[in-house]
Design a protein around this motif. Structure first.
Motif, short mmCIF file in Angstrom:
data_model
loop_
_atom_site.label_atom_id
_atom_site.label_comp_id
_atom_site.label_asym_id
_atom_site.label_seq_id
_atom_site.Cartn_x
_atom_site.Cartn_y
_atom_site.Cartn_z
N ALA A 20 0.83 -1.12 0.01
CA ALA A 20 0.06 -0.05 -0.06
C ALA A 20 0.62 1.15 -0.16
N ALA A 21 1.88 1.30 0.65
CA ALA A 21 2.86 2.46 0.73
C ALA A 21 3.34 2.61 -0.55
N GLY A 22 3.71 1.60 -1.54
CA GLY A 22 4.20 1.99 -2.86
C GLY A 22 3.10 2.32 -3.61
N LEU A 23 2.00 2.04 -3.76
CA LEU A 23 0.65 2.43 -4.53
C LEU A 23 0.84 3.79 -4.40
N HIS A 24 1.21 4.72 -3.35
CA HIS A 24 0.86 6.03 -3.34
C HIS A 24 2.20 6.68 -3.09
N ALA A 25 3.29 6.26 -3.77
CA ALA A 25 4.64 6.79 -3.82
C ALA A 25 4.55 8.08 -4.49
N GLU A 26 5.53 9.06 -4.30
CA GLU A 26 5.60 10.37 -5.04
C GLU A 26 6.16 9.96 -6.58
N PRO A 27 5.65 10.52 -7.69
CA PRO A 27 5.99 10.45 -8.86
C PRO A 27 7.70 10.80 -8.83
N GLU A 73 10.22 3.54 -36.70
CA GLU A 73 9.47 2.25 -37.45
C GLU A 73 8.84 1.56 -36.35
N PRO A 74 7.77 0.82 -36.79
CA PRO A 74 6.86 0.28 -35.63
C PRO A 74 7.85 -0.81 -34.68
N ALA A 75 7.75 -0.69 -33.55
CA ALA A 75 8.23 -1.37 -32.37
C ALA A 75 9.70 -0.80 -32.11
N ALA A 76 10.14 0.47 -32.66
CA ALA A 76 11.45 0.93 -32.50
C ALA A 76 11.41 1.45 -31.25
N PRO A 77 12.66 1.62 -30.29
CA PRO A 77 12.38 2.23 -29.13
C PRO A 77 12.73 3.89 -29.44
N LEU A 78 12.12 4.44 -28.38
CA LEU A 78 12.32 5.88 -28.55
C LEU A 78 12.58 6.56 -27.03
N LEU A 79 13.59 7.33 -27.01
CA LEU A 79 14.01 8.01 -25.61
C LEU A 79 12.57 8.89 -25.20
N VAL A 80 12.34 8.82 -23.84
CA VAL A 80 11.27 9.47 -23.44
C VAL A 80 11.50 10.03 -22.16
N ASN A 81 10.97 11.18 -21.56
CA ASN A 81 10.93 11.56 -20.28
C ASN A 81 9.54 11.87 -19.78
N PHE A 82 9.24 11.49 -18.54
CA PHE A 82 8.17 11.64 -17.80
C PHE A 82 8.31 11.55 -16.32
N ASP A 83 7.21 12.02 -15.56
CA ASP A 83 7.26 11.85 -14.31
C ASP A 83 6.36 10.69 -13.86
N GLY A 84 6.53 9.81 -13.06
CA GLY A 84 5.55 8.58 -12.85
C GLY A 84 6.01 7.81 -11.71
N ARG A 85 5.27 6.84 -11.41
CA ARG A 85 5.62 5.87 -10.19
C ARG A 85 5.32 4.46 -10.41
N LEU A 86 6.09 3.66 -9.90
CA LEU A 86 5.57 2.16 -9.95
C LEU A 86 4.51 1.90 -9.01
N GLU A 87 3.90 0.89 -9.50
CA GLU A 87 2.51 0.62 -8.83
C GLU A 87 2.22 -0.87 -9.19
N VAL A 88 1.89 -1.69 -8.30
CA VAL A 88 1.37 -2.98 -8.56
C VAL A 88 -0.10 -3.03 -8.78
N ARG A 89 -0.41 -3.54 -10.10
CA ARG A 89 -1.68 -3.39 -10.76
C ARG A 89 -2.07 -4.65 -11.39
N GLU A 90 -3.54 -4.88 -11.56
CA GLU A 90 -3.89 -6.09 -11.95
C GLU A 90 -3.60 -6.22 -13.55
N SER A 91 -2.97 -7.15 -14.03
CA SER A 91 -2.58 -7.33 -15.47
C SER A 91 -3.59 -7.88 -16.29
N MET A 92 -3.37 -7.89 -17.57
CA MET A 92 -4.33 -8.42 -18.40
C MET A 92 -4.38 -9.88 -18.42
#
Length: 123
Positions: A20-27, A73-92
């Protein structure tokens, strides 16, 4: 038997509290390779080399749109920058797993990947 049950219960409560602590971690700021292909989004952190699926929530849609516009091209990696957090979530499919939640998409670096940036730093 009762003491074993009590220990197991305390351990389970401690694990749930940690989760639960990890779910609300700061970005945090993330920089790495993003790939979107066949409705699956993956992010590889340049600093650690670790890879996570990206949850399609919050600002991840803006990240996805920029990726589709700037990738080579499709599926080519691209360098990105964002603010975010790790969260345990239901997977497909399968059990819940750790995913990256994009809180604020910042930018893409067209023509760059973690490998190209590492090469430039190495010179």
């Amino acid at each position: 038997m009762t003491s074993q049950l009590a220990i197991a219960k305390r351990t389970a409560c401690a694990l749930l509290a940690a989760l639960a602590a990890g779910l609300h971690a700061e970005p945090t700021h993330w920089r790495g390779d993003f790939v979107y292909f066949a409705d699956a989004a993956l992010f590889t952190d340049c600093a650690s080399g670790q890879r996570w699926p990206v949850a399609m929530t919050a600002d991840a849609v803006a990240l996805q749109r920029s990726y589709l516009e700037w990738r080579k091209e499709p599926a080519a990696p691209l360098l990105v920058n964002f603010d975010g957090r790790l969260e345990v979530r239901e997977s497909m499919e399968g059990p819940p797993r750790e995913q990256l939640v994009v809180e604020k998409f910042r930018s893409v670096e067209p023509g760059n990947t973690c490998a190209t940036v590492a090469t430039v730093k190495g010179k």
